[in-house]
Motif scaffolding. Structure first.
Motif, PDB file in Angstrom:
ATOM      1  N   LYS A  31      -4.293  10.272  -2.018  1.00 41.31           N
ATOM      2  CA  LYS A  31      -3.463   9.405  -2.852  1.00 41.31           C
ATOM      3  C   LYS A  31      -2.990   8.155  -2.126  1.00 41.31           C
ATOM      4  CE  LYS A  31      -1.639  13.279  -5.571  1.00 41.31           C
ATOM      5  NZ  LYS A  31      -0.425  13.985  -5.995  1.00 41.31           N
ATOM      6  N   CYS A  32      -3.224   8.017  -0.823  1.00 40.08           N
ATOM      7  CA  CYS A  32      -2.670   6.917  -0.046  1.00 40.08           C
ATOM      8  C   CYS A  32      -3.773   6.160   0.671  1.00 40.08           C
ATOM      9  CB  CYS A  32      -1.650   7.445   0.973  1.00 40.08           C
ATOM     10  SG  CYS A  32      -0.280   8.339   0.204  1.00 40.08           S
ATOM     11  N   TYR A  88      -1.647   5.527   6.885  1.00 36.76           N
ATOM     12  CA  TYR A  88      -1.173   6.761   7.516  1.00 36.76           C
ATOM     13  C   TYR A  88      -0.338   6.395   8.734  1.00 36.76           C
ATOM     14  CZ  TYR A  88      -1.296  11.107  10.194  1.00 36.76           C
ATOM     15  OH  TYR A  88      -0.968  12.212  10.920  1.00 36.76           O
ATOM     16  N   GLU A 105       0.830  -1.186   0.000  1.00 40.65           N
ATOM     17  CA  GLU A 105       0.000   0.000   0.000  1.00 40.65           C
ATOM     18  C   GLU A 105       0.877   1.255   0.000  1.00 40.65           C
ATOM     19  OE1 GLU A 105       0.017  -2.192   2.365  1.00 40.65           O
ATOM     20  OE2 GLU A 105      -1.866  -3.337   2.368  1.00 40.65           O
ATOM     21  N   LYS A 106       0.215   2.351  -0.339  1.00 42.00           N
ATOM     22  CA  LYS A 106       0.868   3.653  -0.256  1.00 42.00           C
ATOM     23  C   LYS A 106       0.609   4.262   1.118  1.00 42.00           C
ATOM     24  CE  LYS A 106       1.543   5.607  -4.804  1.00 42.00           C
ATOM     25  NZ  LYS A 106       1.309   6.786  -5.650  1.00 42.00           N
ATOM     26  N   TRP A 107       1.661   4.910   1.653  1.00 45.99           N
ATOM     27  CA  TRP A 107       1.599   5.459   3.014  1.00 45.99           C
ATOM     28  C   TRP A 107       1.790   6.963   2.965  1.00 45.99           C
ATOM     29  CZ3 TRP A 107       1.192   2.831   7.803  1.00 45.99           C
ATOM     30  CH2 TRP A 107       1.053   1.440   7.692  1.00 45.99           C
ATOM     31  N   VAL A 108       1.162   7.630   3.958  1.00 48.67           N
ATOM     32  CA  VAL A 108       1.440   9.047   4.250  1.00 48.67           C
ATOM     33  C   VAL A 108       2.313   9.063   5.494  1.00 48.67           C
ATOM     34  CG1 VAL A 108       0.503  11.266   4.890  1.00 48.67           C
ATOM     35  CG2 VAL A 108      -0.695   9.858   3.231  1.00 48.67           C
ATOM     36  N   ASN A 118       7.096   3.480  -0.827  1.00 51.01           N
ATOM     37  CA  ASN A 118       5.832   4.004  -1.388  1.00 51.01           C
ATOM     38  C   ASN A 118       5.170   4.971  -0.411  1.00 51.01           C
ATOM     39  OD1 ASN A 118       6.159   2.403  -3.689  1.00 51.01           O
ATOM     40  ND2 ASN A 118       5.090   0.668  -2.734  1.00 51.01           N
ATOM     41  N   ALA A 119       5.963   5.835   0.187  1.00 51.67           N
ATOM     42  CA  ALA A 119       5.431   6.765   1.192  1.00 51.67           C
ATOM     43  C   ALA A 119       5.627   8.197   0.718  1.00 51.67           C
ATOM     44  CB  ALA A 119       6.133   6.574   2.537  1.00 51.67           C
TER      45      ALA A 119
END
Length: 856
Positions: free
Chosen positions: A765-766, A769, A728-731, A751-752
């Motif tokens: 976009k993510c 968190y 997954e994408k992270w903030v 991917n952060a």
């Protein structure tokens, strides 16, 4: 007003209302003279209703190379030679006549600053403007029919009440007893020399069709709208030199007839032109004016002078006003002097002047917007809401545009070329206002069921004529009959007798005398008849006089009783006034004492607040010092613990080496003794020499001082695999206040998107968190918490985070763990030497590990 050569918006028929007639807003134009002969003029008067604007030099040619000229048509145009009287006759005089006919009116001046609006409305010495001329015409018309003071009284709800004769008399006596209020007779008094030339008019106007069966009273009020706040210019505020109070603004309210009025506004009853204009001049001195680049005395506020005319019918005898509030009619005429629109680039306004100009332009813009919406609703059939409430000016006069009276506007124009662009805007607004229609006010009846004295006198004449006809004909014909009889008396013939035989003179004389005797008898009968009629009338009048004398006697007795009541009331009033003065004196003392206590209270509160703030600062500084000292103590303690541990380890190693050397020596001594006692052979002694030499070398090496610490092997920063290293994408929310620890193992999140402050764009976009939070642990080390959560969309289209996990990262010194291992182990000396040899390497590398703790 219509601009020539331009197509108008086609009128679409709107919803028709029955029996409602409308009139357009009357727009007039007045051109002021130029200030100098060498100034360029951009306005030309073509006819009595049309003007033409010429673009000044530098703005004449448009894109086609043609000259830009525009014509505008008004209801009437007044040139530079127009007198104040001519302007009054055409514009203000019909509004004053409507005021006497119980109709409302609104007259306001509009234009650029310095265009002559105040001169048009007020005038100058020797040239009275519209306002003094309107007052003069009003009092010239109703002067003989004015009611006494305080018969009418404002009810503070935009209405009028009728007081009884006794209450009005008490009010007048109370006013006369006050020395501070000057007495003003109802007749024309001597005017103040400061404004006497403005109201002493030779060409006085008068309205002839005034109803004599009514009594009239005039009330005036004067307000200004400054920075969109309403101030009463006639309000008497006691001046306090110690703490002067600023003027209080007034609010707008709506009465029971849905008419707007200024609540708490001062309304002064006036009885003459001089008194009314003196009240106006008193408020004019309080009006806000300032010196600007375009006008030496520029009005910085909109002024509204309101004239209220109250009229009520008399009773049948024509002596007193009917005590019926429903019969009272109130009409008003508002004379408005709007402040001029201006551009700050030309006036060079700064500070408060800039704020004043902005509020003036904003209120005028609101007036234009209201006119545009009214015009659109009328011409296109729409029903848009008119923004009257956006400005106090439009909100106050909304009733006039809704059909409560006539509306007249005077557009003042300065023809100089510098005002060309502002004049164009004024012309466009006047063009649009010309097309706005206002409902025509309906005539209101003055008298109700009761007739006035004029009707009473006519009824009395009719009744008297009827009674005389019943008694033998009207008395007015008797003198005519007597005159005819006297004219018909025959002339006496000559009475001279010359001849004794004359037989004609005496018979002719006898005949004439007989005829004259008959006529005399007829005259005596007519006189007796007239005398009898007069006697009966006198007797009737005597009976009426007796009844009236009886009535007057009763009235006198009642009046005496009222006088006694008045005397008692005066005594009571004097007693109450003395008591009131005593209470006022006590109130003043209490107010001063209260103010002193309040001042002491404020000073004590300020001192308390300052001390609390100082104490809070000291406490915060003390806490910061404690934290700083705690950190220093912790660091020093850790440093000395490490140093002590190092020294103890070195001492233990030294003592162990010494003990081992002693043990070896004892073993060797024991072996020597054993060998000497047992008598070993020489073959056996030779191989043991190298052994003793080897042991001696080893002991010497061990008894030597410890070698210096080896240098640490360079460590490459290695990173562990984080639990967040998924697909997954992270903030990655890393606040700017976090410290960079520079430790060996750091969590890396692929991917952060790294942010210092979360925003909606990054969250959209993510999917995940994480928040990095640092705090000081109990052992003095820095502890990092990774607070994780899932990002999901909300119904409103935003982003929300649901926290699911907390991962704690804590750094620890490697030497601390080695000490714990050493304290719990019971291994031999060789293992302790290895541990002590590894510990300095870990200490000199200055690298730390971390532990993980998970919290659900």
């Amino acid at each position: 007003m219509q601009r020539l050569g331009k197509g108008k918006t086609p009128r679409r028929p709107g919803p028709k209302k029955a029996n409602i007639e409308k009139d357009p807003v009357g727009v007039y134009c007045r051109i002021r003279p130029l200030g100098g002969e060498d100034e360029e003029c951009c306005v030309e008067m073509i006819s009595s209703s049309t003007i033409q604007l010429h673009a000044p030099n530098g703005l004449k040619a448009n894109r086609n190379g043609e000259y830009k000229e525009t014509q505008y048509t008004f209801k009437k145009v007044f040139g530079i030679n127009t007198t104040q009287l001519e302007l009054f006759e055409d514009i203000a005089k019909p509004l004053v006549e409507d005021l006497i006919r119980c109709k409302n009116g609104l007259l306001f001046t509009y234009g650029v600053t310095g265009s002559g609006k105040t001169f048009t409305m007020t005038g100058s010495p020797g040239e009275g403007g519209l306002l003094p001329r309107s007052l003069d015409m009003l009092f010239n018309s109703i002067g003989p029919f004015q009611a006494k003071r305080f018969v009418f009284k404002p009810d503070d709800k935009n209405g009028m009440e009728i007081q009884s004769q006794v209450d009005a008399l008490l009010e007048r006596q109370k006013r006369d007893s006050q020395q501070s209020v000057p007495k003003t007779p109802s007749s024309r008094q001597k005017a103040d020399p400061e404004f006497a030339d403005m109201i002493n008019l030779d060409d006085a106007c008068k309205f002839e069709n005034v109803d004599e069966d009514c009594c009239y009273s005039v009330f005036v009020s004067y307000i200004e709208i400054y920075n969109n706040y309403i101030y009463d210019l006639l309000e008497d505020v006691p001046f306090d030199p110690i703490r002067p109070k600023p003027p209080q603004s007034k609010i707008l309210r709506e009465d029971q007839n849905h008419n707007m009025y200024v609540a708490g506004c001062t309304e002064v009853e006036v009885k003459s032109t001089e008194e009314a204009f003196e009240v106006f001049w008193k408020g004019q001195k309080k009006r806000r004016i300032a010196n600007t680049q375009l006008n030496r005395e520029s009005s910085r506020s909109h002024s509204v002078f309101t004239v209220k005319l109250v009229q009520a019918p008399l009773d049948a005898d024509g002596d007193h006003i009917l005590q019926d509030k429903n019969q009272v009619n109130v009409s008003q005429l508002c004379l408005v002097d709007l402040a001029g629109s201006e551009r700050t680039s030309r006036t060079k306004a700064e500070g408060s002047r800039l704020r004043e100009a902005g509020n003036i332009n904003q209120s005028l813009m609101t007036l234009r917007t209201c006119m545009e919406v009214l015009r659109e609703n009328q011409m296109c059939g729409t029903n848009k809401m008119v923004p009257y409430r956006d400005s106090k000016v439009t909100h106050l006069f909304k009733n006039y545009f809704d059909g409560e009276g006539k509306v007249r506007m005077i557009v003042c124009v300065n023809p100089k070329a510098d005002d060309y662009e502002e004049t164009m805007l004024v012309m466009r607004f006047a063009e649009m206002t010309q097309e706005v229609e206002v409902a025509r006010p309906v005539d209101r009846p003055i008298c109700g069921l009761a007739a006035g004295r004029r009707h009473r006198n006519q009824a009395f004449k009719d009744e008297l004529s009827r009674r005389l006809e019943e008694r033998g004909g009207p008395i007015n014909d008797d003198p005519v009959i007597l005159d005819r009889l006297i004219e018909n008396l025959p002339v006496l013939p000559p009475c001279d007798v010359v001849d004794p035989a004359d037989d004609q003179t005496l018979p002719r004389l006898i005949e004439v005398l007989e005829r004259r005797h008959q006529i005399r008898q007829m005259m005596m009968g007519q006189i007796d008849k007239t005398a009898n009629t007069l006697k009966s009338m006198v007797q009737q009048f005597d009976s009426q006089l007796n009844s009236k004398e009886t009535f007057l006697h009763d009235q006198r007795s009642r009046l005496n009783e009222k006088d006694k009541v008045i005397i008692n009331q005066k005594t009571e009033i004097e007693r109450l006034e003395k008591k009131s003065k005593t209470l006022e004196y006590k109130i003043d003392i209490l107010q001063k004492t209260t103010e002193m206590y309040e001042q002491d209270k404020r000073s004590l509160q300020q001192e308390l607040e300052s001390r609390e703030q100082r104490l809070h600062r000291e406490l915060s500084e003390r806490r910061r010092a404690e934290q700083r000292m705690q950190g220093i103590v912790t660091d020093t303690k850790l440093k000395w613990e490490k140093e002590c541990e190092r020294r103890v380890n070195a001492k233990q190693l030294e003592m162990q080496n010494k003990l081992w050397v002693k043990d070896e020596k004892l073993k060797q001594l024991k072996a020597i003794v054993t060998e000497s006692n047992s008598g070993a052979s020489s073959s056996t002694e030779r191989p043991e020499r190298p052994t003793r030499e080897r042991d001696r070398n080893i002991a010497q090496k061990r008894s030597a001082s410890p070698s210096p610490r080896p240098t640490a092997v360079p460590v490459h920063p290695m990173h562990r695999r984080s639990h967040s290293a998924g697909g997954e994408k992270w903030v990655d929310h890393k606040p700017s206040s976090n410290l960079d620890l520079e430790t060996v193992m750091q969590p890396i999140i692929p991917n952060a998107i790294t942010v210092s402050t979360p925003n909606e764009k990054a969250l959209s976009k993510c999917h995940k968190y994480v928040l990095r939070h640092q705090e000081l642990a109990s052992d003095g080390e820095i502890e990092t918490k990774l607070i994780k959560g899932n990002v999901f969309k909300t119904r409103g289209g935003g982003q929300a985070v649901q926290f699911t996990d907390i991962e704690t990262l804590k750094q620890e010194c490697p030497t601390a763990s080695s000490r714990k291992r050493r304290s719990g182990s019971e291994e031999g000396p060789s293992q302790m030497v290895d541990i002590e040899n590894r510990a300095p390497v870990a200490n000199t590398s200055s690298s730390y590990g971390y532990q993980k703790r998970r919290k659900p």
